[in-house]
Design an enzyme around this catalytic site. Structure first.
Site, mmCIF file in Angstrom:
data_model
loop_
_atom_site.group_PDB
_atom_site.id
_atom_site.type_symbol
_atom_site.label_atom_id
_atom_site.label_comp_id
_atom_site.label_asym_id
_atom_site.label_seq_id
_atom_site.Cartn_x
_atom_site.Cartn_y
_atom_site.Cartn_z
ATOM 1 N N GLU A 271 21.341 28.249 49.773
ATOM 2 C CA GLU A 271 22.413 27.615 50.326
ATOM 3 C C GLU A 271 22.189 26.318 50.499
ATOM 4 O OE1 GLU A 271 25.084 28.944 51.660
ATOM 5 O OE2 GLU A 271 24.540 31.151 51.937
ATOM 6 N N ASP A 491 26.838 38.728 43.678
ATOM 7 C CA ASP A 491 27.912 38.083 43.129
ATOM 8 C C ASP A 491 27.713 36.974 42.129
ATOM 9 O OD1 ASP A 491 26.847 36.729 45.067
ATOM 10 O OD2 ASP A 491 28.845 36.988 46.342
ATOM 11 N N GLU A 608 37.424 42.146 55.854
ATOM 12 C CA GLU A 608 36.181 41.856 55.134
ATOM 13 C C GLU A 608 35.726 42.701 54.444
ATOM 14 O OE1 GLU A 608 32.545 39.498 54.805
ATOM 15 O OE2 GLU A 608 34.728 38.829 55.228
ATOM 16 N N GLU A 757 37.315 33.907 48.325
ATOM 17 C CA GLU A 757 37.150 34.448 47.411
ATOM 18 C C GLU A 757 38.460 34.935 46.928
ATOM 19 O OE1 GLU A 757 33.386 34.177 49.109
ATOM 20 O OE2 GLU A 757 35.148 35.092 49.830
#
EC number: 3.2.1.-
Length: 853
Positions: A271, A491, A608, A757
Site C-alpha cells: 500500500e 490482480d 462489490e 476498476e
C-alpha cells in the site's frame, strides 16, 4: 491604636497578594495545559497496529514493548469481509469523537492513555488533572541499520541497458470532433471536475494531512500510517485537472510529512508503494520534474522500504516493522504472502531506480520477478500463481507440483463457460459467503487480518541456522487448497506484467513471456461467460480452487467482483502491446460485463460481488428453467422433512412446529419465504411463475434480504401443519427478497466502496479503440455514482446498491480522488492528456513516464 490599624492594613494587603498570586498561577497553569493538549486521535483502528492478539486493536501505545519472539502470527478467526488497495472490514472499535476541540479517549483504556505526550489526559479539568511525571518513550524514528543479508555491489541486478524498443502504439487514432461534440464533452468534463473539487475541499477542511476524511460527520481516519494518504494520492489528479494552485498547496503539505516515524508498528509495503511512492513519483513525472521535493520524499520512502528486503532469499516482509530495534534483527519473508502484495512492487521501484540511477531498487523487484517466473510452471495450475504463496524461503519447491508434471494431459478443471457439473462447485456456489473464511473477493491487503500472513518476529541474539538457511524461492503455502484468480489478492501481479514491460522499454522479455503464459491459462480455466437475460456477449473471471493431490476435484466459484473489473483494460493493453490476436475482443467483453452489472441494479451501480450461472451452450442462450433450478438446487431435500412428518399425529406436529427442524445442513436457503404469506402475494407469485421469461424483479427499497437463520426455517410449518412450498414459490420469493437481477443467483456483498476498476477499463477501452460507446457508458456510470455517494462534505461509500435509498458508510478512501474521479475525467479529456503511449498508470492510477519520452 494606630499600630494595630497599620497591622490590619498590612494583613489585608498580604491576603490580597496571596490570592492574586494563586489566581495568576492557576491562570498560567490552565493556559499551558490547554496548549499542550494534542489533536484528537480520530479512528486509527485501521492504522496497521501490531497484530499480537486475536483481534486487531487500536494503535499501540508509545511505550509498547517490542513484539514477542515468535516466527509466526498467532491464529485468528477469519474476517467476514475483506483492495486492489482498499480496506473493507468491520471496525474493531467504535469511532471516537471527531471534534478537534474536545479530544476524547475511549473509556477505561489505560493503554491508550499512555499515548498522550502531555501533562493532562483529555477530558480532565482543573488542577486535579495535572500530572508531574515527565513524558518518556516517544515513538522511535526510522534510521538506516546494517543489513543482515547484504548484497555485494557486483551482485546487484541492474536496470536493462540500451535504447528502448519501438513498441506498438496503444492509443487509437481519433477523428476530429465537431464543435457540438466538443461542447458536450467539455460540459461533462466540468461536471466531473466540480465533483472532484467538492470532495477535495471537504478533505482540505476536515482532514488535511491525514489519510481519509469522514465524509458524513467530518474528522478523519488514519488508516495508512497517518502520513496523509489522500493528500499524496491526489497530487497528480490536481495537476491533471489543471488545479495548479491547489497542487502547490498540496506540495507544501507534503513537505511536512515525516516518513521516518508513525504511530503504527508496521508499514504495509504494497500500500505504501502504490499510494505514497506511486503518488509522489506520478506527481513528479506529470509536473515535468519541477518539484524536487517529490522525488526526495519518494527516495526517502524507498530507503525505508528497501529494508523489508533484508531477508536470506531477498523476498520482502510485506508488513515491515521499521523500528530500528526490530529492523536490525534477522528475519525471513512471509510464509503466507498475498500474491498481489508480493508481485505488485515492480512498477514503482523500477521508476524510482530510473530516476535516481540506484540499482538497489530495481534489484529488489527483479529478484521477485525471477522467482515468480521459476514458480509459474510448477504450480498446481501451471501458468497461474496461487493467491497466497510461501515467500519465506524455508520450504523448498524443487519438484514440480503433480499437476504441473502432467500439464500435457487434460487438466481436471471446468472449461470456461461450461456448466456446473460437479457437486462441490454447486455446494460452494451457494455456501454462505462468510463460512468460507477470507472471501474470494477480499482485497489484496486485508489489513485487519493477522492470520493472513505468517510474518517473522525478532530472533534475539543471532538467527538460528534454520532461518539463515531460508534461501529457497517461492513455494505453495502449507494449505489444503490453492486458489487461483485474476481478481482480489492476485490482480495487480498480472496487471503489472505488461506495464513493467513498457516501463522498461521492452528490454526485459520476461514480462512478455510470463504474461502470455498466464493469459493462456486464464482463458482456459478462469475466464467464463455468464448466462444472462440480455442479448449480450460478456465475460467474467472465476476463482478456481485446486486441492492438494488426493483431496478432491478442482472446483470453481463463478463470481463477478468489482475488483476484477480492471481485467478488461489489462487484456486490451496486453493484446496491443504483445500483438495477441483475439484478445481485444475478449477485453471488450470483460469490460462490458462490468458495464452490464452497473446497469442491472436499482442504483445503476455494480455490487462489490455477486454470483452467476456459467453458460452451458455456445452460443449462450438464456435458459430460465436452468436458472430457476440453480436458485433452488435442492428442492427435494428442502421438502423432505415435510414428507417425513405427514403420518405423525397432529399434536406431535404442532409440538414440532414450536421448534422446527434445521433445514440448513448441506443446503443453501438464503431468502425467507415469508413473502408467500403476505396478502395478495401468492397470486402475484403464481402469476410470475406462469410468465417466466418476461420478468425483471427488483423489489422496493424498504425490503431487505432476510437473514440466513430466518431462511432456514421459514415456510416449513403453518399452524402446525406442513407448508408445501412449490419450486416456483420458493424461487420467486428468493428473487423478490434478495433483489436479484436476472442472471444473479446470490449477492453476498451489495456495497459500493467508490471503487475505480470498472471505469478504469472503460477509460482504457476508449483510448485503445476510439469507440464512443465507452464514453456514453462511462457517463451513465458517473451519473449514478455521483448521485448516490455525495454528502455535504465529500462522497461516501454506500451499503447497498440494490435499493433506491442506500445508507452511507462514512468512508471515502483515497482512491476516490486518486483513481475513480481521475478515470472519469480522463475519459472525457482530450486523448493527449496522459497518453497511454507516454505514461504507464500504476495500480493507483499514478502516471509514470515511459523511458522513450
Amino acid at each position: 491604636m494606630f499600630r494595630a490599624r497599620r497591622y490590619r492594613v498590612f494583613l489585608v494587603f498580604a491576603a490580597i497578594f496571596v490570592l492574586a498570586f494563586f489566581h495568576f498561577t492557576s491562570s498560567r497553569d490552565s493556559s499551558t495545559v490547554s496548549l499542550d493538549i494534542p489533536p484528537p486521535q480520530v479512528d486509527t483502528s485501521h492504522a496497521f497496529p501490531h497484530p499480537s492478539t486475536s483481534e486487531k486493536q487500536k494503535n499501540p501505545s508509545a511505550d509498547s514493548p517490542p513484539p514477542p519472539p515468535s516466527l509466526d502470527r498467532p491464529p485468528q478467526a477469519p474476517l467476514s469481509e475483506g483492495s486492489r488497495g482498499s480496506n473493507r472490514r468491520p471496525d474493531s472499535n467504535a469511532d471516537p469523537p471527531t471534534t478537534h476541540d474536545e479530544p476524547a479517549l475511549p473509556s477505561d483504556d489505560e493503554e491508550q492513555k499512555s499515548k498522550w505526550p502531555t501533562h493532562l489526559y483529555p477530558g480532565a479539568h482543573g488542577l486535579g488533572a495535572l500530572k508531574l511525571e515527565p513524558v518518556t518513550n516517544q515513538r522511535p524514528h526510522w534510521e538506516k541499520v546494517p543489513e543482515n543479508f547484504p548484497l555485494a555491489p557486483e551482485e546487484l541486478i541492474k536496470l536493462p541497458a540500451g535504447r528502448s524498443k519501438t513498441l506498438p502504439k496503444l492509443q487509437a487514432k481519433f477523428r476530429d470532433e465537431t464543435w457540438v461534440e466538443k461542447a458536450k464533452r467539455q460540459d461533462r468534463l466540468q461536471t466531473i471536475r466540480a465533483t472532484f473539487e467538492h470532495a477535495w475541499s471537504g478533505y482540505k477542511a476536515s482532514a488535511m494531512g491525514h489519510d481519509e476524511i469522514k465524509p458524513l460527520r467530518g474528522g478523519y481516519r488514519d488508516t495508512f500510517n497517518g502520513w496523509g494518504a489522500t493528500l499524496v494520492d491526489t497530487l497528480d489528479t490536481l495537476w491533471i485537472m489543471d488545479l495548479r494552485e491547489e497542487f502547490s498547496i498540496a506540495v507544501d503539505e507534503v513537505k511536512k510529512i515525516d516518513f521516518t516515524t508513525t504511530k503504527s508498528d508496521e508499514i504495509p509495503v504494497f500500500e505504501v508503494a502504490i499510494r505514497y511512492m506511486g503518488g509522489l513519483l506520478g506527481a513528479y513525472d506529470i509536473s515535468g520534474h519541477k518539484y524536487e521535493v517529490l522525488l526526495e520524499k519518494a527516495t526517502q520512502l524507498g530507503e525505508i522500504l528497501i529494508g523489508a528486503f533484508d531477508t536470506p532469499n531477498r523476498m520482502p516482509m510485506l508488513y515491515y516493522n521499521w523500528a530500528p530495534h526490530y529492523a536490525s534483527k534477522p528475519h525471513h519473508a512471509d510464509k503466507k504472502a498475498v500474491l498481489a502484495e508480493l508481485g505488485s512492487l515492480s512498477v514503482e521501484l523500477t521508476r524510482l531506480a530510473q530516476l535516481t540511477k540506484d540499482n538497489r531498487f530495481y534489484d529488489a523487484v527483479a529478484r521477485i520477478t525471477n522467482e515468480l517466473q521459476k514458480y509459474q510452471s510448477k504450480t498446481s495450475l501451471p501458468g497461474l500463481w496461487p493467491l497466497e504463496v510461501d515467500a519465506s524461503g524455508c520450504r523448498t519447491n524443487s519438484q514440480s507440483h503433480p499437476a504441473a508434471e502432467h500439464a500435457h494431459a487434460p487438466t481436471p478443471v471446468q472449461k470456461a463457460g461450461s456448466p456446473i457439473t460437479d457437486a462441490e462447485s454447486y455446494r460452494k456456489l451457494f455456501e454462505p459467503h462468510q463460512a468460507r473464511g477470507l472471501p474470494d473477493n477480499a482485497e489484496p491487503a486485508p489489513y485487519n487480518d493477522p492470520a493472513r500472513t505468517a510474518r517473522p518476529k525478532p530472533l534475539g541474539n543471532g538467527a538460528p541456522p534454520a532461518v539463515r538457511d531460508c534461501t529457497a524461492g517461492l513455494a505453495s503455502p502449507s494449505s489444503a487448497v490453492d486458489k487461483y484468480g485474476l481478481g482480489a489478492r492476485g490482480d495487480s501481479t498480472y496487471e503489472y506484467l505488461p506495464k513493467e514491460y513498457m516501463l522498461l522499454g521492452g528490454l526485459n522479455e520476461q514480462y512478455q513471456t510470463m504474461y502470455k503464459d498466464a493469459m493462456n491459462a486464464a482463458r482456459k480455466h478462469i475466464i467464463y461467460q455468464p448466462m444472462i437475460k440480455d442479448v449480450r456477449n460478456i465475460r467474467f473471471t472465476a476463482t478456481a480452487s485446486v486441492p492438494k493431490p488426493g483431496l478432491g476435484p478442482t472446483t470453481h466459484s463463478y463470481e463477478a467482483t468489482h475488483l476484477a473489473c480492471f481485467a478488461g483494460g489489462m487484456v486490451g493493453i496486453g493484446s496491443k502491446i504483445f500483438g495477441i490476436d483475439g484478445d481485444m475482443d475478449l477485453a471488450a467483453r470483460l469490460t462490458d460485463g462490468c458495464v452490464w452489472a452497473y446497469e442491472s441494479t436499482k442504483t445503476g451501480i455494480m455490487p462489490e460481488n455477486f454470483y452467476v450461472v456459467p453458460c452451458e451452450d455456445d452460443p449462450c442462450v438464456w435458459n430460465e428453467t436452468a436458472y430457476w433450478m440453480t436458485l433452488d438446487p435442492y428442492a427435494e431435500q428442502r421438502l423432505r422433512p415435510v414428507l417425513t412428518v405427514a403420518d405423525q399425529p397432529r399434536d406431535e406436529r404442532q409440538a414440532e412446529a414450536q421448534d422446527p427442524p434445521d433445514m440448513s445442513t448441506g443446503t443453501y436457503s438464503p431468502a425467507s419465504l415469508s413473502a408467500t404469506s403476505a396478502p395478495g402475494s401468492q397470486e402475484a407469485l403464481d402469476k410470475r411463475s406462469l410468465e417466466r421469461g418476461s420478468w425483471h424483479v427488483i423489489s422496493s427499497p424498504t425490503s431487505s434480504p432476510s437473514t440466513e437463520g430466518d431462511a432456514d426455517t421459514a415456510g416449513q410449518y403453518v399452524n402446525g401443519e406442513p407448508d408445501t412450498v412449490s419450486h416456483e414459490e420458493y424461487v420467486s420469493a428468493r428473487i423478490e427478497n434478495e433483489r436479484l437481477f436476472p442472471g444473479a443467483v446470490s449477492i453476498p456483498h451489495r456495497e459500493y466502496l467508490l471503487r475505480p476498476e470498472a471505469i478504469e477499463s472503460v477509460f482504457v477501452m476508449y483510448r485503445l479503440t476510439g469507440n464512443n460507446y465507452w464514453r456514453e457508458k462511462g457517463w451513465k456510470m458517473f451519473g449514478a455514482v455521483s448521485k448516490y455517494t455525495r454528502t455535504e462534505l465529500a462522497h461516501s461509500a454506500i451499503n447497498d446498491v440494490t435499493v433506491e435509498e442506500p445508507r452511507m458508510q462514512d468512508r471515502m478512501q483515497s482512491f476516490w480522488l486518486a483513481e475513480t474521479l481521475k478515470y472519469f475525467y480522463l475519459l472525457f479529456s482530450d486523448p493527449s492528456v496522459v497518453s497511454l503511449d507516454e505514461y504507464v498508470l500504476n495500480s493507483e492510477a499514478h502516471p509514470l513516464k515511459r523511458p522513450e519520452f
